[in-house]
Design a protein around this motif. Structure first.
Motif, PDB file in Angstrom:
ATOM      1  N   ASP A   1      -5.851   5.240 -38.691  1.00  0.00           N
ATOM      2  CA  ASP A   1      -4.481   5.812 -39.294  1.00  0.00           C
ATOM      3  C   ASP A   1      -3.952   4.679 -40.372  1.00  0.00           C
ATOM      4  O   ASP A   1      -3.336   5.031 -41.285  1.00  0.00           O
ATOM      5  CB  ASP A   1      -3.559   5.963 -38.200  1.00  0.00           C
TER       6      ASP A   1
ATOM      7  N   ARG B   1      -3.168   1.701 -28.386  1.00  0.00           N
ATOM      8  CA  ARG B   1      -1.753   2.511 -28.711  1.00  0.00           C
ATOM      9  C   ARG B   1      -2.116   3.982 -28.340  1.00  0.00           C
ATOM     10  O   ARG B   1      -3.100   4.474 -28.335  1.00  0.00           O
ATOM     11  CB  ARG B   1      -1.306   2.270 -30.152  1.00  0.00           C
ATOM     12  N   LYS B   2      -0.770   4.443 -27.903  1.00  0.00           N
ATOM     13  CA  LYS B   2      -0.862   6.108 -27.457  1.00  0.00           C
ATOM     14  C   LYS B   2      -1.381   6.733 -28.358  1.00  0.00           C
ATOM     15  O   LYS B   2      -2.482   7.693 -28.206  1.00  0.00           O
ATOM     16  CB  LYS B   2       0.376   6.140 -26.932  1.00  0.00           C
ATOM     17  N   SER B   3      -1.103   6.898 -29.603  1.00  0.00           N
ATOM     18  CA  SER B   3      -1.587   7.596 -30.596  1.00  0.00           C
ATOM     19  C   SER B   3      -2.047   7.046 -31.933  1.00  0.00           C
ATOM     20  O   SER B   3      -2.818   7.514 -32.788  1.00  0.00           O
ATOM     21  CB  SER B   3      -0.622   8.845 -30.815  1.00  0.00           C
TER      22      SER B   3
ATOM     23  N   GLU C   1       4.873   1.341 -30.572  1.00  0.00           N
ATOM     24  CA  GLU C   1       4.317   2.251 -31.566  1.00  0.00           C
ATOM     25  C   GLU C   1       5.279   2.897 -32.483  1.00  0.00           C
ATOM     26  O   GLU C   1       5.191   2.828 -33.875  1.00  0.00           O
ATOM     27  CB  GLU C   1       3.408   3.237 -30.947  1.00  0.00           C
ATOM     28  N   ASP C   2       6.043   3.588 -31.932  1.00  0.00           N
ATOM     29  CA  ASP C   2       7.209   4.421 -32.639  1.00  0.00           C
ATOM     30  C   ASP C   2       7.871   3.423 -33.862  1.00  0.00           C
ATOM     31  O   ASP C   2       8.233   3.890 -34.893  1.00  0.00           O
ATOM     32  CB  ASP C   2       8.250   4.975 -32.026  1.00  0.00           C
TER      33      ASP C   2
ATOM     34  N   THR D   1      -3.998   4.697 -34.591  1.00  0.00           N
ATOM     35  CA  THR D   1      -5.366   4.472 -34.552  1.00  0.00           C
ATOM     36  C   THR D   1      -5.391   3.370 -35.788  1.00  0.00           C
ATOM     37  O   THR D   1      -4.512   3.424 -36.756  1.00  0.00           O
ATOM     38  CB  THR D   1      -6.273   5.480 -34.652  1.00  0.00           C
TER      39      THR D   1
END
Length: 657
Positions: free
Chosen positions: A532, A525-527, A495-496, A529
């Motif tokens: 986003d 994914r963790k954060s 993700e990062d 979306t």
């Protein structure tokens, strides 16, 4: 099997409950004792025995009752999936204040090593622990040296150390009773015969400690303190903590062991520089003078190590070449063995080991250790030289180079240039042995090693060519040039990494569309979306319509991808009718509603409204060509509804290209 309760006794469950608060001479206690006399062996009787010995009879109990408890554990049938008999009841009885020392000692002499280990757990009383330690010493032969045979016929200490949760005193006593490490050459035995025997003993030594460390996860720190006084064990113990089971090592200890291991790299760097100065023309004396300050700052052990390679006999071609590569060889071996899982926790998971979040150490600590390794690898990269012997090309430096590029927050330009040279030299070696067969020095087939090398090169080159600094912490991938990148590669990215990549290429709508499609392949994914990413697009609503209209061409794939895309669209706060109509019909109808066996309410409502009260329309829609798989799976919901309502011919599926 549960014991049959005595006909004259109250139910055992009731008795266990009552005697927990009763005195040693109360009626229920006496009734429970009498029930034990007549009850047959089983879990019910064992439970009542345990309740008596830890409750009203904790300070005083008849010897026959203690003996019954011990014999009950001995006679119990082994339980499936239990590696050892836990011996809880016997441990309580033999720890009891009323247990005679002679009876305790006699029983310990007769029990097996596995039972001895079970009795030596930390729950045991002081008298029992002292007796277990004494019995372990009595059984152990002093002066044994490790041999391969001791893996198949282990010593009592080895068997005791296979039991989890040992009392500290038993643990240390067992360590002291272990065999010694491989013996040194006595000056008389044939050297080749000794070397063969020594290799086998070293393998056995390594395997023995691997088993001990896996069983004694709660004793890693005291074990390390013990091994510090036993040099033959210290190196093996430390290597296993880093390489074999880092997920079971307490965070502070893991950091200490890792830092200690990295200290050896400094010695390798000093040896590399001193040896290269001799290779390039200096005498050993001149080399000592040039590096006098570094040698003075080194420990005595490090100076002795370097001095061995300055001996005249060590200046031969092969040995000098090996010494000149010492720093690079250190990181190569560490990246391949000792630091393997620390640098790539995902590989541990693929091999059935714990996931990153199940490690005792945090993901942040593991990432920080990876960065420390990458930092020292920069020095190794600066010291890297092409292989001088082109007759026997070796492929060996891609693994640690990849770790450096992945874990270093920012890779200097000079390091990128040097990395290109490493890849160039590796390609030369691969080309030189392109027709090679058999096995390499690593034990893998030449074909397998070549395949792995080409995979690493394909991963390394984007890391080298990407000019943008990596993210702080662990850097797991570089995605390279956004031109032509597909959603599958974006789905594989952390993700990062993905967020940073989109930030770097702000305004690239084509890239954003591929990023939207990648959610179909990796929805969670963790954060980050879906919305986003959608918000980054210059025309968010129009791009959803375009992507869904041309979904077969843009996404393709099977039912999972289609179904995932439909669920993503339907899960958004708003799904207008014009967008819902474009979804693949079968996938839309199968999109799950609030309960497991329901359809999404938006789809149900739209279809119901479109078909209305017309039986013919419903029948036609039911007979439409939509399907779970194949070209017909791409029929759009709106197209089929229109044909069903109007009675027109069914449309053809959307084109794939």
């Amino acid at each position: 099997m549960a014991a049959a309760e005595s006909r004259t006794s109250l139910p055992f469950d009731f008795l266990r409950t009552v005697i927990a608060q009763a005195s040693d001479d109360s009626p229920p206690t006496r009734m429970a004792v009498e029930a034990i006399r007549t009850a047959s062996q089983g879990t019910d009787r064992d439970g009542l025995l345990m309740a008596l010995l830890t409750g009203p009879l904790a300070q005083s109990a008849p010897e026959w009752l203690l003996a019954t408890a011990v014999e009950s554990d001995l006679n119990r049938e082994p339980q499936p999936y239990m590696t050892t008999d836990r011996m809880e009841l016997a441990r309580v009885a033999l720890s009891h204040p009323a247990c005679p020392d002679a009876y305790r000692a006699r029983f310990l002499r007769e029990c097996t090593e596995a039972q001895l280990g079970g009795l030596g757990r930390r729950e045991g009383g002081a008298a029992l622990i002292r007796a277990v330690v004494a019995e372990l010493h009595r059984r152990s032969t002093t002066g044994l040296t490790i041999t391969p045979e001791l893996l198949t016929t282990p010593t009592p200490a080895q068997l005791v150390l296979s039991e989890h949760g040992l009392h500290e005193d038993v643990f240390v006593a067992a360590l002291d009773c272990l065999p010694f490490g491989p013996d040194k050459h006595d000056g008389e035995e044939d050297v080749e015969a000794w070397m063969e025997r020594h290799r086998a003993a070293s393998d056995a030594w390594d395997n023995m400690w691997s088993g001990i460390l896996r069983a004694q996860t709660e004793h890693h720190r005291p074990l390390l303190a013990w091994s510090a006084r036993h040099p033959a064990a210290d190196r093996v113990v430390r290597e296993h903590l880093l390489s074999s089971l880092p997920w079971h090592v307490e965070p502070a200890l893991l950091e200490e062991v890792a830092a200690h291991d990295l200290e050896y790299f400094g010695r390798a760097v000093l040896l590399t520089r001193v040896s290269r100065s001799c290779r390039d023309g200096l005498t050993p004396a001149q080399a000592r003078e040039r590096y006098a300050d570094e040698l003075a700052a080194a420990s005595q052990e490090e100076r002795d190590y370097v001095e061995r390679f300055l001996d005249e006999e060590m200046q031969s071609g092969y040995l000098q070449t090996m010494a000149c590569r010492s720093a690079v060889a250190w990181v190569e071996r560490a990246g391949r063995q000792t630091w393997r899982f620390l640098l790539n926790p995902g590989e541990a998971r693929r091999l059935g080991r714990p996931r990153e979040r199940e490690w005792l150490a945090s993901e942040e600590l593991v990432a920080a250790l990876g960065t420390r390794f990458a930092t020292i690898s920069l020095t190794a990269l600066s010291l890297w030289e092409p292989d001088p012997d082109s007759r026997y090309p070796v492929v060996r430096d891609l693994g640690w180079l990849h770790a450096l590029l992945v874990h270093l927050p920012e890779v200097p330009d000079e390091a990128r240039q040097k990395a290109r040279l490493v890849v160039q030299d590796t390609r030369r070696a691969l080309s030189a042995r392109s027709g090679a067969h058999g096995y390499s020095s690593s034990g893998h087939s030449a074909w397998e090693e070549n395949r792995r090398a080409n995979e690493l090169i394909a991963t390394i080159m984007p890391l080298v060519t990407d000019p943008v600094p990596a993210l702080p912490g662990r850097r797991t991938a570089s995605l390279g040039d956004p031109q032509g990148i597909g959603f599958k590669k974006l789905a594989d990215a952390d993700e990062d990494v993905l967020v940073a990549y989109l930030d770097r290429h702000m305004g690239n709508d084509t890239l954003i569309e591929e990023a939207l499609l990648c959610f179909a392949a990796r929805s969670y994914r963790k954060s980050l979306t879906f919305d986003d990413v959608l918000a980054r697009h210059s025309a968010p609503q129009q791009t959803l319509l375009d992507l869904t209209l041309h979904l077969r061409r843009r996404l393709g794939g099977g039912p999972d991808l289609r179904g995932s895309w439909a669920e993503i669209i339907l899960a958004r706060p708003e799904c207008p009718a014009e967008l819902l109509r474009l979804l693949p019909a079968w996938s839309a109808l199968k999109a799950r509603g609030p309960h497991y066996d329901t359809t999404h309410p938006a789809v149900a409502a739209y279809v119901t409204k479109a078909l209305g009260d017309s039986d013919a329309a419903w029948q036609r829609f039911a007979a439409s060509p939509m399907s779970h798989a194949g070209p017909s799976a791409w029929h759009r919901l709106g197209d089929l509804l229109d044909a069903a309502v109007k009675g027109t011919a069914w449309p053809t599926p959307p084109p794939a290209r």
